[in-house]
Design a protein around this motif. Structure first.
Motif, PDB file in Angstrom:
ATOM      1  N   ALA A   1     -49.000 127.823   4.674  1.00  0.00           N
ATOM      2  CA  ALA A   1     -47.905 127.330   5.562  1.00  0.00           C
ATOM      3  C   ALA A   1     -48.357 126.173   6.454  1.00  0.00           C
ATOM      4  N   ALA A   2     -49.628 126.208   6.826  1.00  0.00           N
ATOM      5  CA  ALA A   2     -50.142 125.136   7.675  1.00  0.00           C
ATOM      6  C   ALA A   2     -50.182 123.822   6.922  1.00  0.00           C
ATOM      7  N   LEU A   3     -50.533 123.938   5.629  1.00  0.00           N
ATOM      8  CA  LEU A   3     -50.571 122.724   4.818  1.00  0.00           C
ATOM      9  C   LEU A   3     -49.177 122.180   4.596  1.00  0.00           C
ATOM     10  N   VAL A   4     -48.210 123.074   4.501  1.00  0.00           N
ATOM     11  CA  VAL A   4     -46.827 122.615   4.329  1.00  0.00           C
ATOM     12  C   VAL A   4     -46.353 121.898   5.601  1.00  0.00           C
ATOM     13  N   GLU A   5     -46.730 122.422   6.773  1.00  0.00           N
ATOM     14  CA  GLU A   5     -46.330 121.797   8.028  1.00  0.00           C
ATOM     15  C   GLU A   5     -46.972 120.421   8.182  1.00  0.00           C
ATOM     16  N   HIS A   6     -48.237 120.344   7.743  1.00  0.00           N
ATOM     17  CA  HIS A   6     -48.909 119.053   7.836  1.00  0.00           C
ATOM     18  C   HIS A   6     -48.287 118.051   6.880  1.00  0.00           C
ATOM     19  N   ALA A   7     -47.861 118.542   5.702  1.00  0.00           N
ATOM     20  CA  ALA A   7     -47.220 117.660   4.728  1.00  0.00           C
ATOM     21  C   ALA A   7     -45.873 117.161   5.258  1.00  0.00           C
ATOM     22  N   ARG A   8     -45.170 118.023   6.016  1.00  0.00           N
ATOM     23  CA  ARG A   8     -43.890 117.601   6.581  1.00  0.00           C
ATOM     24  C   ARG A   8     -44.107 116.446   7.569  1.00  0.00           C
ATOM     25  N   LYS A   9     -45.156 116.565   8.340  1.00  0.00           N
ATOM     26  CA  LYS A   9     -45.432 115.494   9.311  1.00  0.00           C
ATOM     27  C   LYS A   9     -45.777 114.196   8.604  1.00  0.00           C
ATOM     28  N   VAL A  10     -46.578 114.332   7.510  1.00  0.00           N
ATOM     29  CA  VAL A  10     -46.951 113.116   6.773  1.00  0.00           C
ATOM     30  C   VAL A  10     -45.720 112.491   6.144  1.00  0.00           C
ATOM     31  N   ALA A  11     -44.805 113.312   5.599  1.00  0.00           N
ATOM     32  CA  ALA A  11     -43.584 112.798   4.968  1.00  0.00           C
ATOM     33  C   ALA A  11     -42.671 112.143   6.005  1.00  0.00           C
ATOM     34  N   ALA A  12     -42.573 112.736   7.238  1.00  0.00           N
ATOM     35  CA  ALA A  12     -41.730 112.155   8.284  1.00  0.00           C
ATOM     36  C   ALA A  12     -42.288 110.828   8.766  1.00  0.00           C
ATOM     37  N   ASP A  13     -43.597 110.774   8.862  1.00  0.00           N
ATOM     38  CA  ASP A  13     -44.230 109.540   9.286  1.00  0.00           C
ATOM     39  C   ASP A  13     -44.018 108.436   8.245  1.00  0.00           C
TER      40      ASP A  13
END
Length: 227
Positions: A182-194
């Motif tokens: 789940a942490a990796l998914v949250e980090h991926a969301r931030k990268v995608a938003a950026d």
């Protein structure tokens, strides 16, 4: 008429010869000490044995047994005829002749019994030369006239039985998506938003994999959760 006279002459000759032989045998037996009725029985015994052996030869064919007793009876008859022709003194018969005459009844009895009750051994006929049997005439196989029968149709080749269609090989099932923390998914969301904020377009899978530094399967799984 001539044949009838010839048969009568033969019978008369046989009667005369038989009577003379009978008398000689009687005289020899009487001189050897067999007097009375015994002297008359000797010629009958010799002649009967001679006839029995001859009959055996005529009916059963040549055999050693029949020839043996035929010759014994013939020698006894001829010996009596020769002995009474003046070559032997009937007044003084030798001892060996008396022994032969005295032994004759047993000898004649044995010969008559063997001739009457034994099969005797025939002289085998020489085997006929064997010739090879002629080979049977075999007619050649009849050939049909081509003009008569016409062109014969070409033989139809038998069709090979159809082989069953091979069963389709099932495609390998897709590998299950690896679990994503789940942490990796949250980090991926931030990268995608950026990435959207800077470029104005959603991030693709290759860019996401490059930014996160994960394998392709994991990047696909993360992109599926971000969609």
């Amino acid at each position: 008429m001539a044949a009838r006279l010839r048969i009568d002459a033969v019978l008369v000759q046989a009667v005369i010869a038989g009577a003379l032989s009978f008398a000689h045998l009687h005289d020899l037996a009487a001189a050897a000490g067999q007097d009375g009725w015994k002297a008359w029985a000797y010629p009958i015994s010799v002649d009967l044995l001679l006839v029995a052996a001859w009959r055996r030869l005529r009916t059963d064919g040549p055999s050693r047994l029949a020839w043996c007793w035929f010759l014994i009876a013939l020698v006894a008859s001829l010996g009596a005829n020769v002995a009474t022709a003046g070559l032997l003194d009937l007044g003084d018969v030798p001892a060996w002749l008396r022994i032969l005459v005295a032994a004759w009844p047993a000898l004649a009895f044995m010969g008559g019994t063997l001739l009457a009750h034994s099969a005797g051994d025939r002289v085998p006929d020489p085997p006929a030369p064997t010739t090879p049997a002629p080979a049977p005439d075999v007619d050649p196989e009849p050939r049909a006239d081509v003009a008569e029968l016409g062109a014969s149709p070409a033989p139809v080749a038998e069709e090979a039985p159809a082989l069953p269609a091979p069963e389709p090989i099932p495609a390998p099932s897709a590998a299950p998506a690896p679990p994503v923390p789940a942490a990796l998914v949250e980090h991926a969301r931030k990268v995608a938003a950026d990435h959207r904020a800077r470029t104005g377009s959603p991030i693709d899978t290759d860019t996401l994999r490059a930014r996160l530094g994960v394998p392709p399967q994991l990047a696909d799984a993360i992109a599926a959760q971000l969609a």
